[in-house]
Design a protein around this motif. Sequence first.
Motif, PDB file in Angstrom:
ATOM      1  N   THR A   5     -23.545 -89.102   3.864  1.00 18.30           N
ATOM      2  CA  THR A   5     -22.799 -89.543   5.230  1.00 18.30           C
ATOM      3  C   THR A   5     -21.287 -89.192   4.917  1.00 18.30           C
ATOM      4  N   PRO A   6     -20.343 -89.303   5.350  1.00 18.34           N
ATOM      5  CA  PRO A   6     -19.164 -88.722   5.299  1.00 18.34           C
ATOM      6  C   PRO A   6     -18.620 -89.113   4.158  1.00 18.34           C
ATOM      7  N   GLY A   7     -19.264 -90.400   3.384  1.00 18.51           N
ATOM      8  CA  GLY A   7     -18.129 -90.851   1.965  1.00 18.51           C
ATOM      9  C   GLY A   7     -19.070 -90.299   1.296  1.00 18.51           C
ATOM     10  N   GLN A   8     -19.971 -90.704   1.093  1.00 22.99           N
ATOM     11  CA  GLN A   8     -20.944 -89.084   0.285  1.00 22.99           C
ATOM     12  C   GLN A   8     -20.324 -87.934  -0.402  1.00 22.99           C
ATOM     13  N   LEU A   9     -19.737 -87.268   1.208  1.00 23.06           N
ATOM     14  CA  LEU A   9     -19.090 -86.023   1.476  1.00 23.06           C
ATOM     15  C   LEU A   9     -17.926 -85.727   0.728  1.00 23.06           C
ATOM     16  N   ALA A  10     -17.233 -87.066   1.342  1.00 22.79           N
ATOM     17  CA  ALA A  10     -16.098 -87.323   0.759  1.00 22.79           C
ATOM     18  C   ALA A  10     -15.694 -87.397  -1.543  1.00 22.79           C
ATOM     19  N   LEU A  11     -16.150 -88.387  -1.669  1.00 27.45           N
ATOM     20  CA  LEU A  11     -16.453 -88.572  -3.314  1.00 27.45           C
ATOM     21  C   LEU A  11     -17.336 -87.129  -3.561  1.00 27.45           C
ATOM     22  N   ILE A  12     -18.172 -86.614  -3.139  1.00 22.79           N
ATOM     23  CA  ILE A  12     -18.656 -85.452  -4.319  1.00 22.79           C
ATOM     24  C   ILE A  12     -17.180 -84.187  -4.003  1.00 22.79           C
ATOM     25  N   ASN A  13     -16.999 -83.832  -2.742  1.00 23.77           N
ATOM     26  CA  ASN A  13     -15.415 -83.019  -3.124  1.00 23.77           C
ATOM     27  C   ASN A  13     -14.661 -83.386  -3.730  1.00 23.77           C
ATOM     28  N   ALA A  14     -13.686 -84.552  -3.786  1.00 23.37           N
ATOM     29  CA  ALA A  14     -13.150 -85.193  -4.690  1.00 23.37           C
ATOM     30  C   ALA A  14     -13.618 -85.457  -6.570  1.00 23.37           C
ATOM     31  N   GLU A  16     -15.738 -82.831  -6.943  1.00 25.40           N
ATOM     32  CA  GLU A  16     -16.752 -81.151  -7.444  1.00 25.40           C
ATOM     33  C   GLU A  16     -14.878 -80.343  -7.651  1.00 25.40           C
ATOM     34  N   ALA A  17     -13.917 -81.151  -7.723  1.00 27.40           N
ATOM     35  CA  ALA A  17     -12.702 -80.922  -7.024  1.00 27.40           C
ATOM     36  C   ALA A  17     -12.043 -80.894  -8.761  1.00 27.40           C
ATOM     37  N   LYS A  18     -12.395 -82.349  -9.512  1.00 29.16           N
ATOM     38  CA  LYS A  18     -12.186 -82.676 -10.686  1.00 29.16           C
ATOM     39  C   LYS A  18     -12.643 -81.390 -11.823  1.00 29.16           C
ATOM     40  N   ARG A  19     -13.795 -81.157 -11.670  1.00 25.14           N
ATOM     41  CA  ARG A  19     -15.069 -80.551 -11.888  1.00 25.14           C
ATOM     42  C   ARG A  19     -14.253 -78.931 -12.377  1.00 25.14           C
ATOM     43  N   GLY A  20     -13.490 -78.658 -11.253  1.00 28.80           N
ATOM     44  CA  GLY A  20     -12.846 -77.429 -10.798  1.00 28.80           C
ATOM     45  C   GLY A  20     -12.157 -77.301 -11.825  1.00 28.80           C
ATOM     46  N   LEU A 138     -18.664 -79.143 -18.137  1.00 28.82           N
ATOM     47  CA  LEU A 138     -19.589 -77.820 -17.358  1.00 28.82           C
ATOM     48  C   LEU A 138     -19.998 -77.920 -16.102  1.00 28.82           C
ATOM     49  N   ASP A 139     -20.828 -79.662 -16.073  1.00 31.92           N
ATOM     50  CA  ASP A 139     -21.574 -79.629 -15.103  1.00 31.92           C
ATOM     51  C   ASP A 139     -21.815 -80.962 -14.218  1.00 31.92           C
ATOM     52  N   CYS A 140     -20.602 -81.992 -14.615  1.00 33.38           N
ATOM     53  CA  CYS A 140     -20.024 -83.280 -14.790  1.00 33.38           C
ATOM     54  C   CYS A 140     -18.782 -82.996 -15.002  1.00 33.38           C
ATOM     55  N   ALA A 141     -18.761 -84.243 -13.725  1.00 31.92           N
ATOM     56  CA  ALA A 141     -17.348 -85.056 -13.797  1.00 31.92           C
ATOM     57  C   ALA A 141     -16.755 -86.332 -13.034  1.00 31.92           C
ATOM     58  N   TRP A 142     -16.184 -86.842 -12.957  1.00 37.46           N
ATOM     59  CA  TRP A 142     -15.956 -88.618 -12.682  1.00 37.46           C
ATOM     60  C   TRP A 142     -14.890 -88.863 -12.507  1.00 37.46           C
ATOM     61  N   THR A 143     -14.082 -90.181 -11.617  1.00 38.17           N
ATOM     62  CA  THR A 143     -13.101 -90.952 -11.537  1.00 38.17           C
ATOM     63  C   THR A 143     -13.518 -91.633 -12.145  1.00 38.17           C
ATOM     64  N   ARG A 144     -11.537 -92.078 -12.531  1.00 36.78           N
ATOM     65  CA  ARG A 144     -11.506 -93.754 -12.930  1.00 36.78           C
ATOM     66  C   ARG A 144     -10.610 -94.232 -11.929  1.00 36.78           C
ATOM     67  N   ARG A 149      -8.667 -97.700 -16.136  1.00 29.55           N
ATOM     68  CA  ARG A 149      -9.098 -96.852 -16.317  1.00 29.55           C
ATOM     69  C   ARG A 149     -10.530 -96.563 -16.160  1.00 29.55           C
ATOM     70  N   LYS A 150     -12.149 -97.704 -16.320  1.00 26.49           N
ATOM     71  CA  LYS A 150     -13.283 -97.460 -16.196  1.00 26.49           C
ATOM     72  C   LYS A 150     -13.998 -96.491 -15.138  1.00 26.49           C
ATOM     73  N   VAL A 151     -14.664 -95.775 -15.451  1.00 23.40           N
ATOM     74  CA  VAL A 151     -15.155 -95.144 -15.118  1.00 23.40           C
ATOM     75  C   VAL A 151     -16.246 -95.573 -13.541  1.00 23.40           C
ATOM     76  N   THR A 152     -15.364 -95.518 -11.860  1.00 19.29           N
ATOM     77  CA  THR A 152     -16.429 -96.291 -11.326  1.00 19.29           C
ATOM     78  C   THR A 152     -17.231 -95.332 -10.280  1.00 19.29           C
ATOM     79  N   ALA A 153     -17.167 -93.325  -9.855  1.00 17.54           N
ATOM     80  CA  ALA A 153     -17.809 -92.700  -9.797  1.00 17.54           C
ATOM     81  C   ALA A 153     -17.717 -91.377 -10.598  1.00 17.54           C
ATOM     82  N   ALA A 154     -19.523 -90.945 -10.392  1.00 19.40           N
ATOM     83  CA  ALA A 154     -19.621 -89.636 -11.738  1.00 19.40           C
ATOM     84  C   ALA A 154     -20.648 -88.753 -10.556  1.00 19.40           C
ATOM     85  N   MET A 155     -20.846 -87.632 -11.395  1.00 18.50           N
ATOM     86  CA  MET A 155     -21.716 -86.639 -10.373  1.00 18.50           C
ATOM     87  C   MET A 155     -21.919 -85.128 -11.339  1.00 18.50           C
TER      88      MET A 155
END
Length: 460
Positions: A5-14, A16-20, A138-144, A149-155
């Motif tokens: 979904t567009p919401g999932q893609l936006a979260l993935i992009n965010a 990926e930016a953190k991981r990069g 290197l393989d994971c990222a998360w947002t807070r 400061r709790k984790v709200t989403a991760a990949m």
Amino acid sequence: MAEATPGQLALINALEAKRGAWKTDIDKFDAYLRGKQPLSFLSDEMREEFGDKITDLVINWPQLVVDTYENRLDVEGFRFPGESEGSEELWAIWQANDMDEQSMLGHVDALGLARACVIVGAPDDPDAAPIITVESALDCAWTRDPRTRKVTAAMKRWTGGDDGKTDMLSLYEPERTTTMSKGKTGWNVDEVDEHGLGVVPLVPLVNRPRIKYPDGFSEIEAIIGLADAANKMATDMMVSGEYHAMPRRWAFGLKRDDFVDANGALKNAWSVIKGRLWANENPDVKVGQFSESDLKNFHDTIRLLAAMVSHLTALPPYYIAFEGGNPTSADAIRASEAPLVKRIERKQVAFGATWEEVMRLCMLIVGGEVPDGAEQLETVWRDPSTPTVAQMADAVTKKAATRGADGRPLIPTEQARIDLGYTPAERQLMTEMERDSLALDPVNAPYLQAPAVSDGAGVS
């Protein structure tokens, strides 16, 4: 197969930016931990002259620092408030996931690369223990959440699929985990796990977090410049050893034609070869040698850099010195290690919070809720100091032998065993040995079967 979904893609992009954003620093720190960093402070002229002929001499202080810290970070159990012994259920989950080894890998990555993470999932078999895996940043990222400061989403990203070459990811959210694969048109949803935990099942393992930087800093960041300088000096020392540390010969009054063999063929005598005798019948020939260079200046510089690393990392001087300097006594060892021990205790507090959150996730998966008191769960660590066995045994024996006004020992036997560093499994085995020994004793055996009798004030 549904598309993301567009919401999932936006979260993935965010994510990926953190991981990069993390990747550049993580790759750099990883190179230093493996001793594969490029040689710094080397002049352009020397690079041009020597090219690939010069080999870097790496003094891997970053690896020494990380290994020294990690060697003192051993989890021995988990304890609920008010309990003297660790929880057998939580320890069984820990052991079922080989966490003795996995926690070591997580500590190394967190210390050296600034961060790692731990993912908790439900097993396919409902009777099995929850699955715990330690993952690389290197393989994971998360947002807070900026407030808590709790984790709200991760990949987590990896390469897999039927062909082993497909880009895959798992998107972790508080209510679900979505597994996706990348197709020709973008990300496709392969599986959705509606776990309904209410929390993201990924817990960061972070070194040196700060208020504005909750995802931490590498423990080796402060000594990278010093490590580069030491490697440069060590490499220069080897070059000097090749060109200046051995005597260099000179000769005046010789021509190239003077160097011929018995057949009149020219010999390659213009290069300096150790152990070769130079002789000529010409009385005007003068030969000699230059004085060799002293490499002491390199030794002193590296020694100074080592002392600076020792100060920044709290390592005792004899850990990093490259000549004799052992402490004179056990008291001197304890005094020199006191700053290091205090720093490790701070690491235990920070890393312990991660492992406690991991255990609460496991209890949530097993029982559907976090039991009362789990918020105060405590990680039991091995003592980070290095007392001798005799010193520890003497101290614990005195505590166990000291009795109060009521005649009871200052500490019970079980606490004495905990203080001596025995693991929960070893203490359980000792208890069983004692029970078996009493069962064979004809005097005490009847009391093992006798029911407890109350005198109104307690058990008699």
